[in-house]
Design an enzyme around this catalytic site. Structure first.
Site, mmCIF file in Angstrom:
data_model
loop_
_atom_site.group_PDB
_atom_site.id
_atom_site.type_symbol
_atom_site.label_atom_id
_atom_site.label_comp_id
_atom_site.label_asym_id
_atom_site.label_seq_id
_atom_site.Cartn_x
_atom_site.Cartn_y
_atom_site.Cartn_z
ATOM 1 N N CYS A 87 -5.317 -13.293 -3.309
ATOM 2 C CA CYS A 87 -4.310 -13.965 -2.480
ATOM 3 C C CYS A 87 -4.963 -15.045 -1.600
ATOM 4 C CB CYS A 87 -3.549 -12.922 -1.664
ATOM 5 S SG CYS A 87 -1.987 -13.540 -1.036
ATOM 6 N N HIS A 204 -1.887 -8.547 -5.697
ATOM 7 C CA HIS A 204 -2.774 -7.646 -4.951
ATOM 8 C C HIS A 204 -3.045 -6.346 -5.700
ATOM 9 C CE1 HIS A 204 -2.832 -9.634 -0.959
ATOM 10 N NE2 HIS A 204 -1.658 -10.103 -1.327
ATOM 11 N N GLU A 206 -5.369 -4.307 -5.162
ATOM 12 C CA GLU A 206 -5.848 -3.296 -4.199
ATOM 13 C C GLU A 206 -4.687 -2.583 -3.511
ATOM 14 O OE1 GLU A 206 -5.346 -6.313 -3.483
ATOM 15 O OE2 GLU A 206 -5.114 -6.682 -1.343
#
Lengths: 232, 81
Positions: A87, A204, A206
């Site tokens: 990002c 994302h 994660e």
């Protein structure tokens, strides 16, 4: 065991997500690296996380790229060290020139925060080796400036060198216009550099590590990374 | 001391969603004569340099390194003493 470094800028806000994902889900060693640090010794893999570094003043990532640690990140990457920008991290790597192209405001000007589907376009990278070509992943996005742009020659070079790793798609893996919600050229959601050691992606992974939070589709990306680090 | 005025604009080939949104709003106001809107940035810098050419060189360096992203933006510099 490999040690991950998570870079922290004033305004980073996904640094703890990245730390948690690596430490508690992937059971790896992780260290936070403050933006004023210049010592990367002992770090095997760098994550430049999401957020709004330096308030995103001027352009996303434009100021962060001149921070002390970014000079070291660039040197690390140029020596072949693996780096992943997520990002805002992707935006910073673009501004730093580690990956070609630039980010524009989303086509419809809205900040988009939702789960989207991305299709694995190449498994020939340390970030995607454990995935299958065409595999569709359910991963959240959260950005206002994720409309990837590169000129025609640059795009051709990305395509010819198999540098596009992820494209926005629908649930079935089709590249529909609606699926490309931010207007990115050629549906691009994630690309690597020519040396294939630097990845930039807007979604994302994660944040898609635990079933409780909706999706575990981010895990195979980090499994690929760990696999490559243990093989090295 | 010189004053530099910098205009950073999106390259003509780049879609400008902010400009489009503003254009749409102007149409809603009834200003249908407006055919197109492109939005850029205006930046002022005070520069301590020995002459105008030196000031321009410093500002150019500021633009190429930081103020503009030449992948998608152009810039114009005007120097005033």
């Amino acid at each position: 065991m490999a040690t991950f470094g998570v870079v922290v800028f004033p305004g980073s806000n996904c640094d703890h997500d990245a730390y948690h994902a690596m430490k508690h889900v992937m059971n790896s060693d992780v260290k936070f690296l403050w933006h004023k640090e210049t010592d990367l010794s002992g770090i095997d893999f760098l994550i430049v996380p999401g957020g709004f570094s330096y308030g995103d003043y001027l352009r996303s990532g434009a100021i962060a790229r001149f921070s002390p640690i970014m000079q070291e990140v660039v040197k690390f990457a140029e020596k072949g060290g693996p780096v992943m920008g997520i990002c805002n991290g992707f935006q910073i790597l673009l501004e730093a020139g580690l990956i070609p192209g630039a980010m524009m405001h989303n086509e419809k000007l809205k900040f988009v925060c939702k789960n989207v589907f991305i299709r694995t376009e190449s498994t020939d990278s340390i970030f995607t080796s454990e995935l299958e070509k065409g595999q569709v992943l359910d991963i959240p996005v959260s950005h206002g400036e994720g409309n990837y742009f590169i000129d025609d020659d640059g795009l051709k070079s990305l395509q010819d060198n198999d540098q596009v790793l992820f494209r926005y798609c629908d649930a079935k893996g089709k590249l529909t216009k609606e699926a490309n919600f931010n207007g990115s050229i050629d549906h691009i959601a994630g690309i690597c550099n020519e040396g294939r050691n630097v990845l930039g992606m807007m979604p994302h992974p994660e944040r898609a590590m635990e079933k409780l939070l909706g999706s575990v589709d981010g895990k195979p990306i980090f499994e690929s990374i760990l696999h490559s680090l243990s093989a090295a | 001391m010189y004053k530099a005025k910098v205009n950073v604009t999106l390259r003509p080939s780049i879609l400008d969603p902010k400009g489009k949104a503003a254009h749409h709003a102007l149409q809603n106001l009834g200003l249908n004569e407006v055919q197109q809107v492109r939005i850029g940035k205006f930046i002022e810098l005070d520069v301590d340099a020995k002459d105008e050419a030196a000031a321009k060189e410093i500002v150019e360096s500021a633009c190429t390194q930081l103020l503009a992203n030449e992948v998608m933006e152009d810039f114009e510099i005007e120097i005033e003493s």
